[in-house]
Scaffold this motif. Sequence first.
Motif, mmCIF file in Angstrom:
data_model
loop_
_atom_site.group_PDB
_atom_site.id
_atom_site.type_symbol
_atom_site.label_atom_id
_atom_site.label_comp_id
_atom_site.label_asym_id
_atom_site.label_seq_id
_atom_site.Cartn_x
_atom_site.Cartn_y
_atom_site.Cartn_z
ATOM 1 N N ARG A 73 0.830 -1.204 0.000
ATOM 2 C CA ARG A 73 0.000 0.000 0.000
ATOM 3 C C ARG A 73 0.858 1.245 0.000
ATOM 4 O O ARG A 73 1.913 1.280 0.655
ATOM 5 N N ILE A 74 0.383 2.271 -0.673
ATOM 6 C CA ILE A 74 0.896 3.630 -0.481
ATOM 7 C C ILE A 74 -0.323 4.538 -0.594
ATOM 8 O O ILE A 74 -1.137 4.377 -1.506
ATOM 9 N N ALA A 75 -0.483 5.446 0.352
ATOM 10 C CA ALA A 75 -1.660 6.318 0.332
ATOM 11 C C ALA A 75 -1.353 7.632 1.033
ATOM 12 O O ALA A 75 -0.613 7.667 2.018
ATOM 13 N N VAL A 76 -1.952 8.687 0.493
ATOM 14 C CA VAL A 76 -1.813 10.028 1.073
ATOM 15 C C VAL A 76 -3.221 10.609 1.173
ATOM 16 O O VAL A 76 -4.017 10.496 0.216
ATOM 17 N N LEU A 77 -3.558 11.215 2.304
ATOM 18 C CA LEU A 77 -4.885 11.814 2.484
ATOM 19 C C LEU A 77 -5.143 12.858 1.392
ATOM 20 O O LEU A 77 -4.228 13.603 1.019
ATOM 21 N N ARG A 81 -2.358 15.745 -0.941
ATOM 22 C CA ARG A 81 -1.810 15.185 -2.195
ATOM 23 C C ARG A 81 -1.134 16.255 -3.047
ATOM 24 O O ARG A 81 -1.386 17.432 -2.897
ATOM 25 N N ARG A 82 -0.307 15.807 -3.944
ATOM 26 C CA ARG A 82 0.433 16.646 -4.910
ATOM 27 C C ARG A 82 1.400 17.599 -4.213
ATOM 28 O O ARG A 82 1.679 18.677 -4.701
ATOM 29 N N LEU A 83 1.885 17.162 -3.052
ATOM 30 C CA LEU A 83 2.877 17.963 -2.315
ATOM 31 C C LEU A 83 4.199 17.208 -2.177
ATOM 32 O O LEU A 83 5.088 17.637 -1.450
ATOM 33 N N ALA A 86 4.115 11.248 -1.393
ATOM 34 C CA ALA A 86 4.313 9.890 -1.912
ATOM 35 C C ALA A 86 5.733 9.726 -2.454
ATOM 36 O O ALA A 86 6.344 8.659 -2.299
ATOM 37 N N ASP A 87 6.256 10.777 -3.069
ATOM 38 C CA ASP A 87 7.654 10.729 -3.529
ATOM 39 C C ASP A 87 8.596 10.434 -2.359
ATOM 40 O O ASP A 87 9.499 9.604 -2.462
ATOM 41 N N MET A 88 8.371 11.141 -1.229
ATOM 42 C CA MET A 88 9.223 10.933 -0.047
ATOM 43 C C MET A 88 9.111 9.502 0.469
ATOM 44 O O MET A 88 10.107 8.851 0.773
ATOM 45 N N ASP A 112 -6.776 1.120 -13.747
ATOM 46 C CA ASP A 112 -7.305 2.472 -13.973
ATOM 47 C C ASP A 112 -6.755 3.513 -12.991
ATOM 48 O O ASP A 112 -7.230 4.641 -12.949
ATOM 49 N N ASN A 113 -5.755 3.142 -12.205
ATOM 50 C CA ASN A 113 -5.232 4.074 -11.187
ATOM 51 C C ASN A 113 -4.040 4.858 -11.760
ATOM 52 O O ASN A 113 -2.880 4.538 -11.512
ATOM 53 N N GLU A 114 -4.367 5.897 -12.536
ATOM 54 C CA GLU A 114 -3.316 6.642 -13.242
ATOM 55 C C GLU A 114 -2.321 7.323 -12.297
ATOM 56 O O GLU A 114 -1.107 7.251 -12.523
ATOM 57 N N GLU A 121 6.040 4.459 -12.047
ATOM 58 C CA GLU A 121 6.948 4.568 -13.207
ATOM 59 C C GLU A 121 8.021 5.622 -12.952
ATOM 60 O O GLU A 121 9.178 5.440 -13.302
ATOM 61 N N LYS A 122 7.632 6.708 -12.267
ATOM 62 C CA LYS A 122 8.617 7.740 -11.921
ATOM 63 C C LYS A 122 9.742 7.161 -11.052
ATOM 64 O O LYS A 122 10.886 7.585 -11.124
ATOM 65 N N HIS A 123 9.381 6.179 -10.206
ATOM 66 C CA HIS A 123 10.365 5.592 -9.296
ATOM 67 C C HIS A 123 10.985 4.301 -9.834
ATOM 68 O O HIS A 123 11.516 3.494 -9.061
HETATM 69 C C1 COA Z 1 -1.079 7.789 -5.575
HETATM 70 C C2 COA Z 1 -0.881 8.719 -4.368
HETATM 71 C C3 COA Z 1 -0.275 7.909 -3.227
HETATM 72 C C4 COA Z 1 0.069 9.871 -4.762
HETATM 73 O O1 COA Z 1 0.326 10.638 -3.588
HETATM 74 P P1 COA Z 1 0.869 12.170 -3.659
HETATM 75 O O2 COA Z 1 1.471 12.491 -2.342
HETATM 76 O O3 COA Z 1 -0.220 13.054 -4.154
HETATM 77 O O4 COA Z 1 2.005 12.077 -4.782
HETATM 78 P P2 COA Z 1 3.219 13.090 -4.965
HETATM 79 O O5 COA Z 1 2.749 14.507 -4.798
HETATM 80 O O6 COA Z 1 4.375 12.672 -4.137
HETATM 81 O O7 COA Z 1 3.549 12.874 -6.517
HETATM 82 C C5 COA Z 1 4.559 11.943 -6.921
HETATM 83 C C6 COA Z 1 4.325 11.512 -8.350
HETATM 84 O O8 COA Z 1 3.142 10.709 -8.427
HETATM 85 C C7 COA Z 1 2.479 10.948 -9.682
HETATM 86 N N1 COA Z 1 1.161 11.521 -9.401
HETATM 87 C C8 COA Z 1 0.653 11.799 -8.174
HETATM 88 N N2 COA Z 1 -0.616 12.250 -8.298
HETATM 89 C C9 COA Z 1 -0.894 12.267 -9.610
HETATM 90 C C10 COA Z 1 -2.052 12.631 -10.367
HETATM 91 N N3 COA Z 1 -3.190 13.062 -9.768
HETATM 92 N N4 COA Z 1 -2.010 12.500 -11.709
HETATM 93 C C11 COA Z 1 -0.890 12.048 -12.323
HETATM 94 N N5 COA Z 1 0.248 11.700 -11.673
HETATM 95 C C12 COA Z 1 0.237 11.804 -10.322
HETATM 96 C C13 COA Z 1 3.362 11.914 -10.467
HETATM 97 O O9 COA Z 1 4.301 11.139 -11.194
HETATM 98 C C14 COA Z 1 4.090 12.646 -9.335
HETATM 99 O O10 COA Z 1 5.322 13.181 -9.716
HETATM 100 P P3 COA Z 1 5.379 14.687 -10.378
HETATM 101 O O11 COA Z 1 4.770 15.595 -9.359
HETATM 102 O O12 COA Z 1 6.849 14.914 -10.583
HETATM 103 O O13 COA Z 1 4.568 14.615 -11.617
HETATM 104 C C15 COA Z 1 -2.246 9.343 -3.945
HETATM 105 O O14 COA Z 1 -2.891 9.872 -5.089
HETATM 106 C C16 COA Z 1 -3.194 8.396 -3.216
HETATM 107 O O15 COA Z 1 -3.126 8.230 -1.991
HETATM 108 N N6 COA Z 1 -4.127 7.757 -3.947
HETATM 109 C C17 COA Z 1 -5.131 6.865 -3.314
HETATM 110 C C18 COA Z 1 -4.517 5.583 -2.794
HETATM 111 C C19 COA Z 1 -3.929 4.752 -3.920
HETATM 112 O O16 COA Z 1 -4.522 4.612 -4.982
HETATM 113 N N7 COA Z 1 -2.726 4.174 -3.676
HETATM 114 C C20 COA Z 1 -2.033 3.356 -4.652
HETATM 115 C C21 COA Z 1 -2.450 1.926 -4.597
HETATM 116 S S1 COA Z 1 -2.032 1.121 -3.055
#
Ligand code: COA
Length: 156
Positions: A73-77, A81-83, A86-88, A112-114, A121-123
């Motif tokens: 799992r990886i998840a951010v409230l 998000r977009r801060l 998840a990268d960290m 479907d989870n873009e 893919e970034k990582h």
């Molecule tokens: C997927 C998820 C963990 C990303 O968390 P986040 O903290 O918003 O991500 P970050 O801000 O660190 O972004 C890191 C990279 O993720 C990708 N990304 C994150 N959100 C994205 C979006 N809405 N659309 C496209 N790419 C996205 C991008 O590659 C981004 O890198 P960039 O900013 O250089 O383009 C978050 O959207 C989430 O919790 N989703 C619901 C739970 C889930 O589906 N988890 C995965 C399956 S277990």
Amino acid sequence: MILTKKDKLSPEEITESVAAIENECFSVPWTKRSIKSQILTEGSVFLLVRADDGKAAGYICGQCVADECELYRIAVLPDYRRLGAADMLMSEFIAQCEKNGINSIFLEVRRDNEPAKRLYEKHGFTAVGLRKNYYTAPICDAIIYLRRVAADSSAF
Ligand SMILES: CC(C)(COP(=O)(O)OP(=O)(O)OC[C@H]1O[C@@H](n2cnc3c(N)ncnc32)[C@H](O)[C@@H]1OP(=O)(O)O)[C@@H](O)C(=O)NCCC(=O)NCCS
């Protein structure tokens, strides 16, 4: 944002934070019982990220067995998000795998989870397989991703 590893927190504290995140982020959230049991399993990895306001904003969890790790799992409230949270989480997760002699990290993701696929893919993850109709609620295929890890020779 501040990262905290599993060994710096009590199992109860991790369980409460992870359950709150699970309930907001997934249609089929993990129960507190299953979270706690996963925390106590040998080889499990949990990392939490806290926002500057102190709130647990996201987490990553995986399970290492021998030289393989499965990222569960990886998840951010939504509000955080977009801060870059998840990268960290992902960078530190991969770094820990490198230190611990892991060769491969696997994961499954909904087709479907873009946002998640872009993150993986970034990582450095690449798609290596497909499981038809693997997920329920709603039904969706799973893509299997793999990332090879170069072992950190300084750890030995
Ligand atoms: C997927 C998820 C963990 C990303 O968390 P986040 O903290 O918003 O991500 P970050 O801000 O660190 O972004 C890191 C990279 O993720 C990708 N990304 C994150 N959100 C994205 C979006 N809405 N659309 C496209 N790419 C996205 C991008 O590659 C981004 O890198 P960039 O900013 O250089 O383009 C978050 O959207 C989430 O919790 N989703 C619901 C739970 C889930 O589906 N988890 C995965 C399956 S277990």
